[in-house]
Design a protein around this motif. Structure first.
Motif, PDB file in Angstrom:
ATOM      1  N   ASP A 161       3.134  -9.784   3.048  1.00  0.00           N
ATOM      2  CA  ASP A 161       3.274  -9.293   1.668  1.00  0.00           C
ATOM      3  C   ASP A 161       4.598 -10.283   1.149  1.00  0.00           C
ATOM      4  N   LEU A 162       4.429 -10.296  -0.142  1.00  0.00           N
ATOM      5  CA  LEU A 162       5.353 -11.018  -0.886  1.00  0.00           C
ATOM      6  C   LEU A 162       6.924 -10.537  -0.838  1.00  0.00           C
ATOM      7  N   LEU A 203       5.920   3.308  -6.461  1.00  0.00           N
ATOM      8  CA  LEU A 203       4.707   2.294  -5.588  1.00  0.00           C
ATOM      9  C   LEU A 203       3.655   3.074  -4.641  1.00  0.00           C
ATOM     10  N   ALA A 204       4.432   4.006  -4.113  1.00  0.00           N
ATOM     11  CA  ALA A 204       3.625   4.969  -3.139  1.00  0.00           C
ATOM     12  C   ALA A 204       2.215   5.360  -3.894  1.00  0.00           C
ATOM     13  N   SER A 205       2.479   5.782  -5.056  1.00  0.00           N
ATOM     14  CA  SER A 205       1.219   6.266  -5.793  1.00  0.00           C
ATOM     15  C   SER A 205       0.216   5.215  -6.089  1.00  0.00           C
ATOM     16  N   LEU A 206       0.348   3.881  -5.740  1.00  0.00           N
ATOM     17  CA  LEU A 206      -0.588   3.002  -5.817  1.00  0.00           C
ATOM     18  C   LEU A 206      -1.171   2.424  -4.691  1.00  0.00           C
ATOM     19  N   GLU A 207      -1.043   3.114  -3.545  1.00  0.00           N
ATOM     20  CA  GLU A 207      -1.436   2.721  -2.209  1.00  0.00           C
ATOM     21  C   GLU A 207      -3.022   2.854  -2.105  1.00  0.00           C
ATOM     22  N   GLY A 208      -3.506   1.683  -1.969  1.00  0.00           N
ATOM     23  CA  GLY A 208      -4.965   1.582  -1.914  1.00  0.00           C
ATOM     24  C   GLY A 208      -5.707   1.432  -3.354  1.00  0.00           C
ATOM     25  N   ALA A 209      -4.955   1.373  -4.262  1.00  0.00           N
ATOM     26  CA  ALA A 209      -5.488   1.235  -5.611  1.00  0.00           C
ATOM     27  C   ALA A 209      -6.213  -0.030  -5.873  1.00  0.00           C
ATOM     28  N   HIS A 210      -6.845  -0.006  -6.893  1.00  0.00           N
ATOM     29  CA  HIS A 210      -7.764  -1.474  -7.313  1.00  0.00           C
ATOM     30  C   HIS A 210      -7.256  -1.538  -8.768  1.00  0.00           C
ATOM     31  N   ASP A 261       1.727  -6.286  -3.988  1.00  0.00           N
ATOM     32  CA  ASP A 261       1.156  -6.925  -2.976  1.00  0.00           C
ATOM     33  C   ASP A 261       1.520  -6.254  -1.705  1.00  0.00           C
ATOM     34  N   GLY A 262       0.514  -5.777  -0.855  1.00  0.00           N
ATOM     35  CA  GLY A 262       0.646  -5.012   0.379  1.00  0.00           C
ATOM     36  C   GLY A 262       0.465  -3.309   0.181  1.00  0.00           C
ATOM     37  N   ILE A 263       0.720  -3.070  -1.245  1.00  0.00           N
ATOM     38  CA  ILE A 263       0.372  -1.611  -1.610  1.00  0.00           C
ATOM     39  C   ILE A 263      -1.140  -1.339  -2.127  1.00  0.00           C
ATOM     40  N   ALA A 264      -1.245  -2.146  -3.228  1.00  0.00           N
ATOM     41  CA  ALA A 264      -2.737  -2.158  -3.843  1.00  0.00           C
ATOM     42  C   ALA A 264      -3.717  -2.746  -2.836  1.00  0.00           C
ATOM     43  N   ALA A 265      -5.013  -2.128  -2.651  1.00  0.00           N
ATOM     44  CA  ALA A 265      -5.957  -2.890  -2.053  1.00  0.00           C
ATOM     45  C   ALA A 265      -6.393  -4.037  -2.785  1.00  0.00           C
ATOM     46  N   ARG A 266      -6.662  -4.066  -4.133  1.00  0.00           N
ATOM     47  CA  ARG A 266      -7.213  -5.176  -4.812  1.00  0.00           C
ATOM     48  C   ARG A 266      -6.245  -5.206  -6.160  1.00  0.00           C
ATOM     49  N   ARG A 277      -1.317  -3.035   3.775  1.00  0.00           N
ATOM     50  CA  ARG A 277      -2.487  -3.611   3.998  1.00  0.00           C
ATOM     51  C   ARG A 277      -2.155  -5.039   3.295  1.00  0.00           C
ATOM     52  N   ALA A 278      -3.030  -5.853   3.574  1.00  0.00           N
ATOM     53  CA  ALA A 278      -3.138  -7.187   2.873  1.00  0.00           C
ATOM     54  C   ALA A 278      -4.152  -7.034   1.674  1.00  0.00           C
TER      55      ALA A 278
END
Length: 163
Positions: free
Chosen positions: A7-8, A42-49, A68-73, A127-128
């Protein structure tokens, strides 16, 4: 050749020198690593699009580093993308959240961006993230194209990295 970090924030090297700057703002890399420019944890955006729409490039950089590394897309849209395009983009990219320095669109929950970072908000990459940007393509109609952060930022090297 070494493998780039996932991640960045990891690329900014905790404790290392460096700043992100604009004409009227400067944020130290260590503050970016430890802080959060978004109006939610940021934790609330884990896996978010996430749909990222900003007018200000500095705000876009802050949001990309945070997400970057938190949101899925992360779908990065230009500020001049026509409003009638958003329903299709939101559906096709399965967007569930809007991160913006502007107004809400498409009935999405709006998350704001500020250069006043919230302390203690660091979140480890999970995640990436898939980065999606628009290109006009051969038809002139905007098309979404997926990229990896490594492909988009590979040429960016900290001052103390060998070339």
């Amino acid at each position: 050749m070494k493998t780039p970090p996932p991640d960045l924030r990891a690329r900014l090297r905790p404790g290392g020198p460096g700043v992100l700057c604009a004409r009227d703002r400067i944020v130290r890399f260590d503050a970016l690593i430890a802080g959060n420019p978004l109006s939610v944890p940021l934790a609330s955006l884990e896996g978010a699009h996430v749909l990222l729409r900003t007018v200000d490039q500095f705000a876009a950089a802050l949001a990309l580093i945070a997400l970057d590394g938190i949101a899925a897309r992360i779908v990065i849209v230009p500020p001049d993308l026509k409003d009638d395009t958003f329903p299709d983009v939101i559906q096709r990219a399965e967007i569930d959240t809007l991160v913006t320095d502007g107004d809400a669109i498409g009935g999405l929950p709006r998350i704001g961006i500020s250069s006043d970072l919230q302390p203690g908000a660091a979140t480890e990459a999970k995640r990436a993230s898939e980065w999606v940007m628009f290109t006009s393509g051969t038809t002139g109609a905007p098309k979404m194209v997926a990229h990896t952060p490594e492909a988009l930022t590979g040429a960016i090297k900290p001052a103390n990295d060998p070339v």
